[in-house]
Design a protein around this motif. Sequence first.
Motif, short mmCIF file in Angstrom:
data_model
loop_
_atom_site.label_atom_id
_atom_site.label_comp_id
_atom_site.label_asym_id
_atom_site.label_seq_id
_atom_site.Cartn_x
_atom_site.Cartn_y
_atom_site.Cartn_z
N ASP A 3 36.09 42.72 32.29
CA ASP A 3 36.06 41.91 33.51
C ASP A 3 35.67 40.49 33.14
OD1 ASP A 3 36.53 44.07 35.33
OD2 ASP A 3 34.47 44.72 34.95
N TYR A 4 36.45 39.52 33.59
CA TYR A 4 36.17 38.12 33.27
C TYR A 4 35.96 37.32 34.55
CZ TYR A 4 38.32 39.38 28.79
OH TYR A 4 38.63 39.98 27.58
N THR A 5 35.02 36.40 34.48
CA THR A 5 34.88 35.40 35.54
C THR A 5 35.06 34.03 34.90
OG1 THR A 5 33.32 36.79 36.75
CG2 THR A 5 33.39 34.47 37.34
N LEU A 6 36.07 33.31 35.33
CA LEU A 6 36.37 31.99 34.78
C LEU A 6 36.15 30.93 35.85
CD1 LEU A 6 39.75 32.71 32.94
CD2 LEU A 6 37.43 32.85 32.02
N THR A 7 35.67 29.78 35.41
CA THR A 7 35.62 28.61 36.28
C THR A 7 36.92 27.84 36.08
OG1 THR A 7 33.22 28.47 36.11
CG2 THR A 7 34.38 26.47 36.78
N LEU A 8 37.56 27.50 37.18
CA LEU A 8 38.85 26.79 37.11
C LEU A 8 38.67 25.34 37.54
CD1 LEU A 8 41.21 29.44 38.77
CD2 LEU A 8 40.63 29.18 36.36
#
Lengths: 65, 65
Positions: A3-8
């Motif tokens: 599971d990844y959480t990226l800031t865009l």
Amino acid sequence: MADYTLTLNGLTCGGCVKAVKQALEQLEGIESMEITQDSANISGSVSLDLLIDTIENAGFEASAD
Amino acid sequence: MADYTLTLNGLTCGGCVKAVKQALEQLEGIESMEITQDSANISGSVSLDLLIDTIENAGFEASAD
């Protein structure tokens, strides 16, 4: 699976969000994704580097928190 | 060399314009391009089909006039 959480960065409307989704949908191994103008939550059998490269090749910026 | 004028759909901000430019810049043979939210003027040694496919793979719509 991961599971990844990226800031865009660089997404300024719904068209940008759609463009990022479209780019990610072309990758193998993604199970689910939730994309907003500010962040991406992605689950799948895919590397973080590939996710970031794909988003950057689509013309936007992404970084892991 | 050919000159193309395409009508674009689905671009709703400058981020979308940047995304289309970024996608096209990855093609070989493009000499110049001028992209707005509504249209693309492209010159180069590249086929119309490839241009349209590239824009559609980026999440937007393109058609030749």
